[in-house]
Design a protein around this motif. Structure first.
Motif, mmCIF file in Angstrom:
data_model
loop_
_atom_site.group_PDB
_atom_site.id
_atom_site.type_symbol
_atom_site.label_atom_id
_atom_site.label_comp_id
_atom_site.label_asym_id
_atom_site.label_seq_id
_atom_site.Cartn_x
_atom_site.Cartn_y
_atom_site.Cartn_z
ATOM 1 N N SER E 23 0.741 -1.377 0.063
ATOM 2 C CA SER E 23 0.109 -0.117 0.022
ATOM 3 C C SER E 23 0.775 1.004 -0.043
ATOM 4 C CB SER E 23 -0.793 -0.014 1.242
ATOM 5 O OG SER E 23 -0.133 0.193 2.332
ATOM 6 N N GLY E 24 2.119 1.150 0.173
ATOM 7 C CA GLY E 24 3.109 2.260 0.011
ATOM 8 C C GLY E 24 3.234 3.005 0.979
ATOM 9 N N ILE E 25 2.682 2.434 2.433
ATOM 10 C CA ILE E 25 2.786 3.272 3.593
ATOM 11 C C ILE E 25 3.849 2.843 4.334
ATOM 12 C CG2 ILE E 25 1.413 3.569 5.811
ATOM 13 C CD1 ILE E 25 -1.270 3.353 4.474
ATOM 14 N N ILE E 26 4.784 3.811 4.870
ATOM 15 C CA ILE E 26 5.831 3.806 5.803
ATOM 16 C C ILE E 26 5.669 4.590 6.841
ATOM 17 C CG2 ILE E 26 8.272 3.724 6.000
ATOM 18 C CD1 ILE E 26 8.067 3.804 2.822
ATOM 19 N N LEU E 27 5.496 4.094 8.143
ATOM 20 C CA LEU E 27 5.152 4.855 9.102
ATOM 21 C C LEU E 27 6.360 5.296 10.037
ATOM 22 C CD1 LEU E 27 2.423 2.428 10.572
ATOM 23 C CD2 LEU E 27 2.134 5.055 9.543
ATOM 24 N N THR E 28 6.419 6.533 10.054
ATOM 25 C CA THR E 28 7.705 7.182 10.825
ATOM 26 C C THR E 28 6.948 7.490 12.165
ATOM 27 O OG1 THR E 28 7.313 9.586 9.896
ATOM 28 C CG2 THR E 28 8.810 7.985 8.836
ATOM 29 N N SER E 29 7.894 7.557 13.198
ATOM 30 C CA SER E 29 7.308 8.096 14.563
ATOM 31 C C SER E 29 8.008 9.177 15.387
ATOM 32 C CB SER E 29 7.263 6.723 15.560
ATOM 33 O OG SER E 29 8.715 6.559 15.615
ATOM 34 N N SER E 30 7.214 9.990 16.060
ATOM 35 C CA SER E 30 7.858 11.072 16.788
ATOM 36 C C SER E 30 8.281 10.467 17.966
ATOM 37 C CB SER E 30 7.147 12.243 16.881
ATOM 38 O OG SER E 30 6.010 11.888 17.727
ATOM 39 N N ALA E 31 9.177 11.255 18.845
ATOM 40 C CA ALA E 31 9.332 10.703 20.047
ATOM 41 C C ALA E 31 8.151 10.582 20.915
ATOM 42 C CB ALA E 31 10.320 11.546 20.755
ATOM 43 N N GLN E 32 7.019 11.215 20.696
ATOM 44 C CA GLN E 32 6.133 11.369 21.725
ATOM 45 C C GLN E 32 5.097 10.084 21.436
ATOM 46 O OE1 GLN E 32 5.189 13.682 24.152
ATOM 47 N NE2 GLN E 32 7.269 14.254 23.466
ATOM 48 N N GLU E 33 4.821 9.876 20.248
ATOM 49 C CA GLU E 33 3.920 8.618 20.172
ATOM 50 C C GLU E 33 4.216 7.930 18.870
ATOM 51 O OE1 GLU E 33 -0.266 9.901 19.935
ATOM 52 O OE2 GLU E 33 0.371 11.685 19.427
ATOM 53 N N LYS E 34 3.939 6.685 18.781
ATOM 54 C CA LYS E 34 4.420 5.792 17.484
ATOM 55 C C LYS E 34 2.972 5.554 16.772
ATOM 56 C CE LYS E 34 7.895 3.646 20.158
ATOM 57 N NZ LYS E 34 8.249 2.759 21.278
ATOM 58 N N PRO E 35 2.619 6.202 15.633
ATOM 59 C CA PRO E 35 1.321 6.116 14.961
ATOM 60 C C PRO E 35 1.510 4.652 14.173
ATOM 61 C CG PRO E 35 2.580 7.820 13.937
ATOM 62 C CD PRO E 35 3.269 7.500 15.030
ATOM 63 N N GLN E 36 0.436 3.925 13.966
ATOM 64 C CA GLN E 36 0.393 2.514 13.532
ATOM 65 C C GLN E 36 -0.644 2.512 12.518
ATOM 66 O OE1 GLN E 36 2.845 0.343 14.538
ATOM 67 N NE2 GLN E 36 3.742 1.503 15.872
ATOM 68 N N GLU E 37 -0.509 1.385 11.300
ATOM 69 C CA GLU E 37 -1.653 1.204 10.768
ATOM 70 C C GLU E 37 -1.964 -0.240 11.126
ATOM 71 O OE1 GLU E 37 -1.130 0.642 6.470
ATOM 72 O OE2 GLU E 37 -3.055 1.466 5.993
ATOM 73 N N ALA E 38 -3.370 -0.335 11.255
ATOM 74 C CA ALA E 38 -4.037 -1.571 11.458
ATOM 75 C C ALA E 38 -5.420 -1.599 11.019
ATOM 76 C CB ALA E 38 -3.969 -1.752 13.052
ATOM 77 N N GLU E 39 -5.801 -2.965 11.172
ATOM 78 C CA GLU E 39 -7.196 -3.198 10.759
ATOM 79 C C GLU E 39 -8.068 -3.270 11.754
ATOM 80 O OE1 GLU E 39 -7.702 -6.048 7.341
ATOM 81 O OE2 GLU E 39 -9.773 -6.181 8.031
ATOM 82 N N ILE E 40 -9.300 -2.784 11.852
ATOM 83 C CA ILE E 40 -10.175 -3.117 13.032
ATOM 84 C C ILE E 40 -11.035 -4.299 12.952
ATOM 85 C CG2 ILE E 40 -12.336 -2.162 14.046
ATOM 86 C CD1 ILE E 40 -11.735 0.574 13.423
ATOM 87 N N VAL E 41 -10.805 -5.215 13.955
ATOM 88 C CA VAL E 41 -11.478 -6.592 14.190
ATOM 89 C C VAL E 41 -12.802 -6.639 14.967
ATOM 90 C CG1 VAL E 41 -9.268 -7.632 13.230
ATOM 91 C CG2 VAL E 41 -9.751 -7.353 15.594
ATOM 92 N N ALA E 42 -12.707 -5.695 16.116
ATOM 93 C CA ALA E 42 -14.075 -5.491 16.874
ATOM 94 C C ALA E 42 -13.908 -4.179 17.467
ATOM 95 C CB ALA E 42 -13.703 -6.624 18.112
ATOM 96 N N VAL E 43 -15.305 -3.520 17.732
ATOM 97 C CA VAL E 43 -15.526 -2.306 18.177
ATOM 98 C C VAL E 43 -16.271 -2.459 19.386
ATOM 99 C CG1 VAL E 43 -16.506 -0.114 17.632
ATOM 100 C CG2 VAL E 43 -15.653 -1.326 15.844
#
Lengths: 95, 95, 95, 95, 95, 95, 95
Positions: E23-43
């Protein structure tokens, strides 16, 4: 010359060491906060404080155990006082 | 040139050392906060602050004990002032 | 090109050193926060901020003492500005 | 493929260094937070957030100064974005 | 065997590294919090949480960018999940 | 002899290691908080807690994943229990 | 001489070591807080505390497990007491 506390503040006079001994009270303290026995010498008017109605439930002359964690010490006319918020008073000591 | 405090702020002028001696007040301080005696020189209008109605209960000319923990010092025309919130004033000193 | 502040934010332009000397104001700072004198160059619209109605009480052109603790410095077209919340302004300096 | 921000979040695209130079904006930063210039590429729907109604006051295409303190960086299709809350946007930069 | 989240919690399944590359997504992270890609499996059901009504705005199957700062990792039947609050989801990734 | 939790507290009994292996659940933990699987053995009554109405949504006998961050361990009649707030329960594990 | 707790405070008397052994209760503690078994000797009146109505749900004579994290130790007439807020009581121990 006297201290007139504002809001929910209470002016305390710490009980002397001999007085403490007479009543058989010895205070020990956890690392978190140091409880203290003292006598109330002035009580603030209460009222709306930080958007919340505060009613004063203590009276001048009562002996109380308080948490000195947030208290401020003041010397006036050679006497020492502590100014605390009512919420820093843990319990009243009754005979 | 004068300071006009906003919201619930109060401008204080610290009492001189000799004045403090005359009235017999000596201030000691806990590690948490340093109480101070000062005279009120300007009082903010109060009003809705952080969503809560704040009524000002102090007046220009009163001598007060305050907690300098959150105060800001300012020098204006060679005089030093302290700007505090009303809630940082612990008690009024009455003669 | 100009800065249009959002919510309860205010754009300040710090007074030059020579201007500060002329008015006789010298700012000292406690360890907690560094008060500063500045002129207001733009005022946000106020409104409901964090669920609370905020009314703006300052105007463009006023000289103010502010607490720089939470301020953000910005350079625009070679000029420096500070963006603060209205609540970080302690007092207005009037002649 | 695009980012659809939730709640009061706003997706920003940082302005390139050459673009920043062209507009004459140089950002300096205090120790507390680092303000940044960026363009808004997506705006969340607002609504009730943490029990409080939040109205969105910014639009796609606006250039803004924001506080990167709580922002999250994301790379999507080779482009970098920053996701901030609306409240982290300090001011809109108008020509 | 499945995870049924309580309150405003959402169960996420992190996207595999190869999927991320596709999908061409590369996640970089600041020192504060690490964003992440994921799929929702339950709400979770939402409802009154800490005295505030929370409405769930995400659905199973959505791809999201989240802040892993407060997330908890769980392994169930050999698969890894992350449990976050809805408020820790920054944006939905749409094709 | 049994534990009757107050307010929104829930008493948990951690699942044995062999039980955990049978269900195929292996718990990994982030640095922030350590999720745990356990069975509910007692549920508090809920009610108004810290000024907010809390409804209990879990039942005795449910297997849950919880965040042990704020939990307190207790040993009673030779068995170990953990007392958590309902809000520290992340999800129910259903077969 | 007795302690009359204010607001939502509760006075506890820690159970003796032999008593603890008899009931088969051994308390272990996490790094966060140290739960303790004790008997209630006095209960405050509750009421509006910090702007919120607090109802007291515990009674004198009950054995409870509490979190000593915020408790204050007091010695009165040679006996040791702990003053906690009702909210620091985790569960009642019933036979």
């Amino acid at each position: 010359m006297k201290l007139v506390p504002l809001a929910d503040r209470v002016v305390l006079k710490q009980l002397e060491a001999e007085e403490t001994t007479k009543s058989g009270i010895i205070l020990t303290s956890s690392a978190q906060e140091k409880p203290q026995e003292a006598e109330i010498v002035a009580v603030g008017p209460g009222g709306v404080i930080d958007g919340k109605e505060v009613k004063m439930n203590v009276e001048v002359g009562q002996k109380v155990i308080y948490s000195r964690y947030a208290g401020s010490e003041v010397k006036l006319d050679g006497k020492e006082y502590i100014v605390v918020r009512q919420n820093d008073i843990l319990a009243i000591v009754e005979d």
